[in-house]
Scaffold this motif. Structure first.
Motif, PDB file in Angstrom:
ATOM      1  N   ALA A  94     -11.744 -10.281  -1.587  1.00 47.24           N
ATOM      2  CA  ALA A  94     -11.057  -9.421  -0.619  1.00 47.24           C
ATOM      3  C   ALA A  94     -10.842 -10.199   0.672  1.00 47.24           C
ATOM      4  N   GLY A  95     -10.054  -9.622   1.584  1.00 49.25           N
ATOM      5  CA  GLY A  95      -9.730 -10.288   2.840  1.00 49.25           C
ATOM      6  C   GLY A  95     -10.591  -9.777   3.982  1.00 49.25           C
ATOM      7  N   GLY A  96     -11.484 -10.615   4.501  1.00 51.94           N
ATOM      8  CA  GLY A  96     -12.252 -10.277   5.703  1.00 51.94           C
ATOM      9  C   GLY A  96     -13.680  -9.845   5.414  1.00 51.94           C
ATOM     10  N   ASP A 134     -15.638  -7.417   6.580  1.00 52.28           N
ATOM     11  CA  ASP A 134     -15.989  -6.002   6.360  1.00 52.28           C
ATOM     12  C   ASP A 134     -15.758  -5.601   4.912  1.00 52.28           C
ATOM     13  N   LYS A 135     -14.639  -6.041   4.363  1.00 53.19           N
ATOM     14  CA  LYS A 135     -14.329  -5.694   2.978  1.00 53.19           C
ATOM     15  C   LYS A 135     -15.319  -6.354   2.019  1.00 53.19           C
ATOM     16  N   VAL A 136     -15.658  -7.610   2.323  1.00 52.74           N
ATOM     17  CA  VAL A 136     -16.583  -8.332   1.456  1.00 52.74           C
ATOM     18  C   VAL A 136     -17.957  -7.640   1.451  1.00 52.74           C
ATOM     19  N   ASP A 165     -14.452 -13.877   0.428  1.00 52.88           N
ATOM     20  CA  ASP A 165     -13.288 -13.693   1.299  1.00 52.88           C
ATOM     21  C   ASP A 165     -12.237 -14.740   0.933  1.00 52.88           C
ATOM     22  N   HIS A 166     -11.068 -14.303   0.490  1.00 53.17           N
ATOM     23  CA  HIS A 166     -10.048 -15.279   0.057  1.00 53.17           C
ATOM     24  C   HIS A 166      -9.458 -16.042   1.223  1.00 53.17           C
ATOM     25  N   ARG A 167      -9.756 -15.593   2.458  1.00 57.66           N
ATOM     26  CA  ARG A 167      -9.231 -16.331   3.618  1.00 57.66           C
ATOM     27  C   ARG A 167     -10.174 -17.448   4.062  1.00 57.66           C
ATOM     28  N   GLU A 217      -5.819  -9.724 -12.915  1.00 63.22           N
ATOM     29  CA  GLU A 217      -4.902 -10.335 -11.946  1.00 63.22           C
ATOM     30  C   GLU A 217      -4.131  -9.285 -11.150  1.00 63.22           C
ATOM     31  N   ASN A 218      -4.459  -9.175  -9.865  1.00 59.32           N
ATOM     32  CA  ASN A 218      -3.749  -8.269  -8.954  1.00 59.32           C
ATOM     33  C   ASN A 218      -2.885  -9.000  -7.946  1.00 59.32           C
ATOM     34  N   VAL A 219      -3.194 -10.288  -7.687  1.00 55.15           N
ATOM     35  CA  VAL A 219      -2.581 -10.911  -6.505  1.00 55.15           C
ATOM     36  C   VAL A 219      -1.817 -12.202  -6.763  1.00 55.15           C
ATOM     37  N   VAL A 257      -2.642  -9.100 -16.652  1.00 54.49           N
ATOM     38  CA  VAL A 257      -1.797  -9.358 -15.481  1.00 54.49           C
ATOM     39  C   VAL A 257      -1.227  -8.023 -15.012  1.00 54.49           C
ATOM     40  N   CYS A 258      -1.807  -7.541 -13.925  1.00 52.46           N
ATOM     41  CA  CYS A 258      -1.506  -6.192 -13.434  1.00 52.46           C
ATOM     42  C   CYS A 258      -0.511  -6.235 -12.290  1.00 52.46           C
ATOM     43  N   GLY A 259      -0.665  -7.210 -11.392  1.00 55.66           N
ATOM     44  CA  GLY A 259       0.213  -7.275 -10.223  1.00 55.66           C
ATOM     45  C   GLY A 259       0.093  -8.630  -9.558  1.00 55.66           C
ATOM     46  N   ASN A 315       3.023 -12.281  -3.972  1.00 58.12           N
ATOM     47  CA  ASN A 315       4.420 -12.720  -4.107  1.00 58.12           C
ATOM     48  C   ASN A 315       5.445 -11.703  -3.610  1.00 58.12           C
ATOM     49  N   TYR A 316       5.043 -10.455  -3.395  1.00 59.85           N
ATOM     50  CA  TYR A 316       6.055  -9.411  -3.294  1.00 59.85           C
ATOM     51  C   TYR A 316       7.016  -9.589  -2.130  1.00 59.85           C
ATOM     52  N   ASN A 317       6.528 -10.177  -1.022  1.00 57.20           N
ATOM     53  CA  ASN A 317       7.421 -10.392   0.120  1.00 57.20           C
ATOM     54  C   ASN A 317       7.957 -11.827   0.189  1.00 57.20           C
ATOM     55  N   GLY A 348       0.460  -9.239 -19.671  1.00 56.89           N
ATOM     56  CA  GLY A 348       0.926  -8.331 -18.632  1.00 56.89           C
ATOM     57  C   GLY A 348       0.999  -6.910 -19.148  1.00 56.89           C
ATOM     58  N   PHE A 349       0.996  -5.952 -18.223  1.00 59.06           N
ATOM     59  CA  PHE A 349       1.112  -4.549 -18.653  1.00 59.06           C
ATOM     60  C   PHE A 349       1.611  -3.686 -17.502  1.00 59.06           C
ATOM     61  N   ILE A 350       2.243  -2.600 -17.860  1.00 62.75           N
ATOM     62  CA  ILE A 350       2.582  -1.527 -16.930  1.00 62.75           C
ATOM     63  C   ILE A 350       1.792  -0.319 -17.417  1.00 62.75           C
ATOM     64  N   GLN A 351       1.061   0.316 -16.531  1.00 61.95           N
ATOM     65  CA  GLN A 351       0.094   1.337 -16.970  1.00 61.95           C
ATOM     66  C   GLN A 351       0.706   2.460 -17.811  1.00 61.95           C
ATOM     67  N   THR A 352       2.006   2.734 -17.591  1.00 58.23           N
ATOM     68  CA  THR A 352       2.631   3.833 -18.339  1.00 58.23           C
ATOM     69  C   THR A 352       2.559   3.614 -19.852  1.00 58.23           C
ATOM     70  N   LYS A 398      -3.979  -4.743   5.634  1.00 59.52           N
ATOM     71  CA  LYS A 398      -4.538  -3.986   6.766  1.00 59.52           C
ATOM     72  C   LYS A 398      -5.154  -2.679   6.306  1.00 59.52           C
ATOM     73  N   ASN A 399      -4.857  -2.292   5.082  1.00 55.87           N
ATOM     74  CA  ASN A 399      -5.495  -1.081   4.531  1.00 55.87           C
ATOM     75  C   ASN A 399      -6.905  -1.414   4.070  1.00 55.87           C
ATOM     76  N   PHE A 400      -7.766  -0.426   4.124  1.00 53.15           N
ATOM     77  CA  PHE A 400      -9.129  -0.588   3.596  1.00 53.15           C
ATOM     78  C   PHE A 400      -9.360   0.615   2.694  1.00 53.15           C
TER      79      PHE A 400
HETATM   80  P1  NDP Z   1      -4.143  -2.400  -2.624  1.00 48.41           P
HETATM   81  O1  NDP Z   1      -4.425  -1.143  -1.906  1.00 48.41           O
HETATM   82  O2  NDP Z   1      -5.286  -3.209  -3.101  1.00 48.41           O
HETATM   83  O3  NDP Z   1      -3.205  -3.259  -1.646  1.00 48.41           O
HETATM   84  C1  NDP Z   1      -2.849  -4.570  -1.890  1.00 48.41           C
HETATM   85  C2  NDP Z   1      -3.943  -5.553  -1.383  1.00 48.41           C
HETATM   86  O4  NDP Z   1      -3.625  -6.851  -1.840  1.00 48.41           O
HETATM   87  C3  NDP Z   1      -4.018  -5.700   0.111  1.00 48.41           C
HETATM   88  O5  NDP Z   1      -4.750  -4.660   0.694  1.00 48.41           O
HETATM   89  C4  NDP Z   1      -4.699  -7.054   0.253  1.00 48.41           C
HETATM   90  O6  NDP Z   1      -6.106  -6.865   0.278  1.00 48.41           O
HETATM   91  C5  NDP Z   1      -4.341  -7.781  -1.047  1.00 48.41           C
HETATM   92  N1  NDP Z   1      -3.497  -8.940  -0.799  1.00 48.41           N
HETATM   93  C6  NDP Z   1      -2.261  -8.959  -0.236  1.00 48.41           C
HETATM   94  N2  NDP Z   1      -1.798 -10.223  -0.174  1.00 48.41           N
HETATM   95  C7  NDP Z   1      -2.762 -11.015  -0.722  1.00 48.41           C
HETATM   96  C8  NDP Z   1      -2.876 -12.415  -0.947  1.00 48.41           C
HETATM   97  N3  NDP Z   1      -1.884 -13.275  -0.594  1.00 48.41           N
HETATM   98  N4  NDP Z   1      -3.997 -12.893  -1.538  1.00 48.41           N
HETATM   99  C9  NDP Z   1      -4.985 -12.050  -1.891  1.00 48.41           C
HETATM  100  N5  NDP Z   1      -4.946 -10.713  -1.699  1.00 48.41           N
HETATM  101  C10 NDP Z   1      -3.846 -10.215  -1.117  1.00 48.41           C
HETATM  102  O7  NDP Z   1      -3.156  -2.145  -3.854  1.00 48.41           O
HETATM  103  P2  NDP Z   1      -3.389  -1.372  -5.251  1.00 48.41           P
HETATM  104  O8  NDP Z   1      -4.830  -1.290  -5.577  1.00 48.41           O
HETATM  105  O9  NDP Z   1      -2.586  -0.132  -5.213  1.00 48.41           O
HETATM  106  O10 NDP Z   1      -2.668  -2.367  -6.278  1.00 48.41           O
HETATM  107  C11 NDP Z   1      -3.298  -3.571  -6.661  1.00 48.41           C
HETATM  108  C12 NDP Z   1      -2.380  -4.354  -7.600  1.00 48.41           C
HETATM  109  O11 NDP Z   1      -2.152  -3.596  -8.786  1.00 48.41           O
HETATM  110  C13 NDP Z   1      -0.989  -4.657  -7.033  1.00 48.41           C
HETATM  111  O12 NDP Z   1      -0.617  -5.961  -7.421  1.00 48.41           O
HETATM  112  C14 NDP Z   1      -0.105  -3.643  -7.715  1.00 48.41           C
HETATM  113  O13 NDP Z   1       1.224  -4.059  -7.786  1.00 48.41           O
HETATM  114  C15 NDP Z   1      -0.768  -3.578  -9.067  1.00 48.41           C
HETATM  115  N6  NDP Z   1      -0.480  -2.363  -9.849  1.00 48.41           N
HETATM  116  C16 NDP Z   1       0.018  -2.529 -11.112  1.00 48.41           C
HETATM  117  C17 NDP Z   1       0.245  -1.466 -11.942  1.00 48.41           C
HETATM  118  C18 NDP Z   1       0.709  -1.708 -13.339  1.00 48.41           C
HETATM  119  O14 NDP Z   1       0.987  -0.753 -14.059  1.00 48.41           O
HETATM  120  N7  NDP Z   1       0.802  -2.947 -13.785  1.00 48.41           N
HETATM  121  C19 NDP Z   1       0.025  -0.089 -11.470  1.00 48.41           C
HETATM  122  C20 NDP Z   1      -0.569  -0.001 -10.138  1.00 48.41           C
HETATM  123  C21 NDP Z   1      -0.797  -1.118  -9.365  1.00 48.41           C
HETATM  124  P3  NDP Z   1      -7.127  -7.915   0.973  1.00 48.41           P
HETATM  125  O15 NDP Z   1      -7.249  -7.503   2.412  1.00 48.41           O
HETATM  126  O16 NDP Z   1      -8.387  -7.753   0.214  1.00 48.41           O
HETATM  127  O17 NDP Z   1      -6.516  -9.268   0.845  1.00 48.41           O
END
Ligand code: NDP
Length: 336
Positions: free
Chosen positions: A174-176, A178-180, A194-196, A217-219, A239-241, A245-247, A274-278, A325-327
């Motif tokens: 996680a980032g930071g 407090d989260k860790v 902390d990935h930072r 895999e989320n990130v 591979v979930c997300g 890369n999104y921005n 990879g998967f989509i939860q649906t 910025k979300n926790f």
């Molecule tokens: P989160 O509430 O966890 O928000 C995304 C988090 O990603 C941020 O809070 C941040 O947390 C972290 N993050 C952002 N940029 C980076 C980076 N460069 N390196 C490391 N961490 C980063 O999101 P969700 O729990 O809602 O979703 C998590 C993942 O699951 C996403 O990738 C989403 O797209 C995916 N997803 C996939 C689904 C599917 O069906 N495949 C369905 C739902 C979600 P931090 O401060 O810890 O870095």
């Protein structure tokens, strides 16, 4: 209704000018419809994809259309006798203060033991994503090591805790600070990083002395680069997300490393899926809801919400979620 429509397709991080706040009249109720007041709007990473016209598993939001999203709402009027004024329902009202929805999309929520907003997080789509992806693809066995990033978010926090419930070791990223600290102190992860941190890759190596069996895999990005060399033979990577890369607007600098990646997959017999939860929803959503409700009730599955107060804060909350910025699970509280 007050609503937020997509005004332009964002390039990089979404700007205020990519959206427009509007007042609009809602249509009269037809058969099998309900007029809803939005209480909580869910903000989720997949919405960044809907703002783009790139080919994806779901159609994009069109320019001038209301942004989509799951909502917890109060029924104000209904032409379907199974929904009465005052009922609290899960729907898909989008980024607006009121909506008219077909009742076939609505699910009445029982709020006697958990807040309604849990239907957007731990007991909703993100929780289900963790449950289905981890158990079906990751399939952690007792004593194995599971690593997950975005570990304090609704998906990652459930991945780590479900891994623990199944007897695996959970390592969160996680980032930071407090989260860790939250991961190990509150959620019971075995280690958190902390990935930072400058020495992130070394810290990860130290935290997984027996290697990694499941990487959820989320990130992507630097986290994946540090994880890949630590994967054990026959390791699994759901591979979930790829939120890192999104921005992004262009590929990162450096050589094309896809050949090296394929080499690791080959030589360690990794499963990357990879998967989509649906795709799992029909078969598994019922068992998820039973299991997860039980775990929430007995305290083995904890959750945390990041509540942005007021509809006007939606855009900041969305950008904040993508940048960490979300926790906890991000929701916008539009009405009580
Ligand atoms: P989160 O509430 O966890 O928000 C995304 C988090 O990603 C941020 O809070 C941040 O947390 C972290 N993050 C952002 N940029 C980076 C980076 N460069 N390196 C490391 N961490 C980063 O999101 P969700 O729990 O809602 O979703 C998590 C993942 O699951 C996403 O990738 C989403 O797209 C995916 N997803 C996939 C689904 C599917 O069906 N495949 C369905 C739902 C979600 P931090 O401060 O810890 O870095």
């Amino acid at each position: 209704t007050r609503r937020i429509v997509l005004a332009a397709r964002p390039h990089g991080e979404p700007k205020d000018s990519d959206f427009r706040f509007e007042e609009a009249a809602l249509p009269e109720l037809g058969d099998g419809q309900a007029l809803l007041q939005t209480l909580d709007l869910s903000l989720d990473p997949y919405m960044r994809g809907r703002m783009s016209s790139a080919k994806s598993y779901a159609a994009p939001v069109e320019i001038d259309q209301t942004m989509v999203g799951a909502t917890v709402s109060r029924v104000l009027q209904s032409t379907d006798s199974s929904f009465a004024p005052g009922d609290i329902v899960l729907g898909y009202g989008g980024w607006q203060t009121h909506s008219v929805e077909s009742t076939s999309y609505l699910r009445t929520l029982d709020t006697s033991s958990v807040p309604a907003s849990t239907a957007l997080g731990v007991l909703g789509m993100p929780g289900f994503t963790a449950y289905s992806g981890l158990l079906t693809i990751g399939a952690p066995k007792e004593g194995e090591t599971v690593v997950v990033a975005a570990a304090t978010g609704p998906v990652g926090s459930a991945v780590g805790q479900i891994a623990k419930i199944k007897g695996a070791r959970a390592v969160g990223i996680a980032g930071g600070p407090d989260k860790v600290a939250y991961l190990t102190d509150e959620l019971g992860f075995d280690a958190a990083i902390d990935h930072r941190a400058d020495d992130f890759a070394d810290q990860l190596k130290a935290a997984v002395p027996g290697g990694i069996d499941v990487y959820f895999e989320n990130v992507g990005g630097k986290v994946f680069d540090a994880v890949l060399p630590r994967m054990n033979t026959y390791g699994r990577i759901p591979v979930c997300g790829l939120v890192a890369n999104y921005n992004l607007t262009e590929l990162p600098d450096g050589p094309d490393r896809s050949g090296a990646l394929m080499g690791q997959i080959l030589s360690r017999s990794l499963t990357v899926r990879g998967f989509i939860q649906t795709e799992f929803a029909n078969d598994q959503f019922g068992s998820f809801l039973r299991d997860a409700s039980g775990w929430v009730a007995d305290g083995s599955l904890k959750y945390r919400e990041h509540v942005a107060e007021g509809f006007d804060n939606t855009l900041d909350a969305f950008r904040g979620m993508l940048s960490g910025k979300n926790f906890g699970k991000t929701v916008v509280r539009i009405a009580e």
